[in-house]
Design a protein around this motif. Structure first.
Motif, PDB file in Angstrom:
ATOM      1  N   ILE A   1      -2.815  -2.581   3.761  1.00  0.00           N
ATOM      2  CA  ILE A   1      -1.491  -2.247   4.300  1.00  0.00           C
ATOM      3  C   ILE A   1      -1.357  -2.720   5.742  1.00  0.00           C
ATOM      4  CG2 ILE A   1       0.037  -0.341   4.946  1.00  0.00           C
ATOM      5  CD1 ILE A   1      -1.190   1.197   2.519  1.00  0.00           C
ATOM      6  N   ARG A   2      -2.416  -2.483   6.545  1.00  0.00           N
ATOM      7  CA  ARG A   2      -2.371  -2.891   7.947  1.00  0.00           C
ATOM      8  C   ARG A   2      -2.257  -4.412   8.068  1.00  0.00           C
ATOM      9  NH1 ARG A   2      -6.632  -0.413   9.174  1.00  0.00           N
ATOM     10  NH2 ARG A   2      -5.859   1.656   9.638  1.00  0.00           N
ATOM     11  N   ASN A   3      -2.986  -5.134   7.232  1.00  0.00           N
ATOM     12  CA  ASN A   3      -2.888  -6.597   7.237  1.00  0.00           C
ATOM     13  C   ASN A   3      -1.490  -7.054   6.821  1.00  0.00           C
ATOM     14  OD1 ASN A   3      -5.368  -7.544   8.177  1.00  0.00           O
ATOM     15  ND2 ASN A   3      -6.350  -7.310   6.183  1.00  0.00           N
TER      16      ASN A   3
ATOM     17  N   VAL B   1      -3.988   6.403  -4.790  1.00  0.00           N
ATOM     18  CA  VAL B   1      -4.171   5.373  -3.766  1.00  0.00           C
ATOM     19  C   VAL B   1      -3.448   4.092  -4.180  1.00  0.00           C
ATOM     20  CG1 VAL B   1      -5.844   3.865  -2.638  1.00  0.00           C
ATOM     21  CG2 VAL B   1      -6.299   6.302  -2.811  1.00  0.00           C
ATOM     22  N   THR B   2      -3.454   3.805  -5.464  1.00  0.00           N
ATOM     23  CA  THR B   2      -2.714   2.643  -5.959  1.00  0.00           C
ATOM     24  C   THR B   2      -1.212   2.823  -5.729  1.00  0.00           C
ATOM     25  OG1 THR B   2      -4.390   2.237  -7.669  1.00  0.00           O
ATOM     26  CG2 THR B   2      -2.240   1.181  -7.970  1.00  0.00           C
ATOM     27  N   ILE B   3      -0.708   4.015  -6.079  1.00  0.00           N
ATOM     28  CA  ILE B   3       0.716   4.310  -5.844  1.00  0.00           C
ATOM     29  C   ILE B   3       1.033   4.176  -4.349  1.00  0.00           C
ATOM     30  CG2 ILE B   3       2.474   6.137  -5.872  1.00  0.00           C
ATOM     31  CD1 ILE B   3       1.126   7.201  -8.424  1.00  0.00           C
ATOM     32  N   TRP B   4       0.173   4.751  -3.507  1.00  0.00           N
ATOM     33  CA  TRP B   4       0.371   4.724  -2.061  1.00  0.00           C
ATOM     34  C   TRP B   4       0.432   3.283  -1.538  1.00  0.00           C
ATOM     35  CZ3 TRP B   4       1.621   5.488   2.653  1.00  0.00           C
ATOM     36  CH2 TRP B   4       0.844   5.079   3.732  1.00  0.00           C
ATOM     37  N   THR B   5      -0.507   2.457  -1.962  1.00  0.00           N
ATOM     38  CA  THR B   5      -0.565   1.076  -1.479  1.00  0.00           C
ATOM     39  C   THR B   5       0.680   0.298  -1.875  1.00  0.00           C
ATOM     40  OG1 THR B   5      -2.990   1.137  -1.685  1.00  0.00           O
ATOM     41  CG2 THR B   5      -1.962  -1.026  -1.423  1.00  0.00           C
ATOM     42  N   VAL B   6       1.058   0.405  -3.152  1.00  0.00           N
ATOM     43  CA  VAL B   6       2.223  -0.337  -3.655  1.00  0.00           C
ATOM     44  C   VAL B   6       3.504   0.150  -2.988  1.00  0.00           C
ATOM     45  CG1 VAL B   6       3.641  -0.817  -5.695  1.00  0.00           C
ATOM     46  CG2 VAL B   6       1.135  -0.878  -5.868  1.00  0.00           C
ATOM     47  N   VAL B   7       3.695   1.472  -2.948  1.00  0.00           N
ATOM     48  CA  VAL B   7       4.923   2.031  -2.376  1.00  0.00           C
ATOM     49  C   VAL B   7       4.991   1.768  -0.872  1.00  0.00           C
ATOM     50  CG1 VAL B   7       6.260   4.140  -2.006  1.00  0.00           C
ATOM     51  CG2 VAL B   7       5.091   3.775  -4.178  1.00  0.00           C
ATOM     52  N   ALA B   8       3.836   1.807  -0.176  1.00  0.00           N
ATOM     53  CA  ALA B   8       3.808   1.528   1.264  1.00  0.00           C
ATOM     54  C   ALA B   8       4.249   0.097   1.550  1.00  0.00           C
ATOM     55  CB  ALA B   8       2.409   1.767   1.824  1.00  0.00           C
TER      56      ALA B   8
END
Length: 413
Positions: A238-240, A371-378
């Protein structure tokens, strides 16, 4: 020791840590700026991964079984000896990997090979990192709260002076050096405190592996490795993404709001790990377990809500004090981040049961799923709403996680 007493002691430690962190952040903000803070966040995420591997991913298991074996001396000796052997072996392997692939790690984390020396230094200090974590985990499980908190206080004060000195002297590189050196120095302080504990005998740690104990720790290793390969990696991704699409300053704003959340919630999360996890591990009776969880909600949630509200009201003042004028744009991130924090703690009060009762399967499934949901939604949030979109994603993800935890444990407790 009760949850209230533990919370009071951890509050004292947290106040000192928050003060220390504020000063460090202020120095970082002045000498490095938002983009530098984002780079520090990258290394912190990497360290969160590597420290788990260096302990053989057994730390949560050590806390649980130390508490469970409180009056079972022979079982504790097997636990201490097995966990020590796992830590030594794992940290040596990680040390070799860090040293050999220092350039690759530098390019992976920082997109440049200019930070190879950071990983070389880490390769020599990682074993001390791991041993310090192991001793602190045993202190936690033994519920020697005063010693545990005193070590944390000393660690915060040392970090304040050590990190500030290196940042002023070497700027970004100094901050990175401080991250990879801090805990290795604290190991020797921890050792001074634990040598006088009744459970600390050198012979307890030198009997090698016990197959039955190692198998039990293996369940926690699976859970810890899942966390190690999901949360920190998702943060790096996400940061990248933020850095490459809307700029590294924006990534620094996100790192800043994450830091504020971590700091003010520290009194809660520390109480959960110091008191709540060992306590839940000890309890076998279902009614008593239910009472302990309800007690946690009655005590913890009002505190979290009040703190979140206060942080929101004084957000601009906090930015000015903790960071600098370069971070003013961070103000828009507070509302949904703080709402997400409330959902996060509410869900964790139930989620800790998975660790306390070694519920490996559901832990791994829920961790990977959310964590998958978080990464995609973020990433989608940032794409469509800019940097504030990441806080929408954070709140939504923990709201869904809370619902999942409630539905799963409703019939079980």
């Amino acid at each position: 020791m009760t949850l209230i007493k533990t919370s009071i002691l951890t509050a004292i430690s947290t106040i000192i840590k928050i003060f220390s962190g504020f000063v460090i952040n202020k120095v970082v903000a002045i000498y490095i700026g938002p983009s530098g803070l984002a780079m520090i966040g990258q290394l912190q995420s990497f360290l969160n991964i590597i420290k788990i591997f260096a302990n053989g991913a057994t730390i949560q298991g050590v806390i649980k079984y130390t508490a469970e074996y409180k009056n079972r001396r022979e079982d504790k000796i097997k636990l201490f000896s097995s966990s020590f052997a796992i830590t030594i072996l794992s940290s040596i392997v990680i040390s070799i990997i860090l040293f050999i692939f220092n350039q690759e790690f530098s390019e992976l984390i920082f997109k440049t090979d200019g930070y190879k020396m950071v990983f070389n230094i880490l390769s020599f200090t990682i074993s001390l990192f791991a041993l310090n974590t192991l001793l602190l985990s045993i202190l936690n499980g033994e519920q020697e709260i005063k010693k545990y908190i005193l070590i944390n206080i000393i660690s915060s004060i040392f970090s304040l002076f050590f990190t500030t000195l290196l940042v002023v002297k070497f700027h970004l590189m100094g901050a990175l050096y401080a991250l990879v050196l801090n805990q290795s120095v604290i190991f020797f302080i921890t050792l001074i405190f634990v040598v006088k504990s009744s459970w600390f005998k050198i012979r307890y740690f030198t009997k090698g592996f016990d197959s039955k104990t190692t198998t039990k720790l293996g369940k926690y290793a699976l859970m810890a490795l899942t966390s190690a390969l999901t949360i920190p990696i998702s943060e790096i991704i996400i940061r990248n993404y933020i850095g490459s699409t809307i700029g590294w300053d924006s990534a620094g704003y996100w790192q800043g709001i994450k830091y504020i959340s971590d700091m003010y919630l520290l009194v809660i999360t520390t109480s959960l790990s110091v008191y709540y996890l060992p306590k839940l591990s000890e309890i076998e009776d279902r009614d008593e377990l239910r009472r302990e969880i309800f007690s946690g909600y009655k005590i913890i949630m009002p505190i979290v809500i009040i703190m979140a509200f206060g942080i929101y009201i004084f957000r601009d003042f906090i930015i000015e004090i903790a960071f600098s004028g370069k971070f003013v744009a961070m103000s828009e991130l507070f509302l949904w981040q703080l709402i997400g924090d409330v959902f996060k703690i509410a869900s964790w009060l139930l989620a800790y049961l998975m660790l306390a009762k070694a519920m490996t399967k559901i832990f791994i499934i829920s961790e990977i799923l959310f964590v998958t949901i978080w990464t995609v939604v973020a990433i989608l949030g940032v794409k469509y709403y800019g940097i504030v979109g990441i806080t929408y994603a954070f709140a939504l993800n923990y709201f869904l996680y809370l619902i999942f935890m409630f539905l799963y444990f409703r019939k079980r407790i």
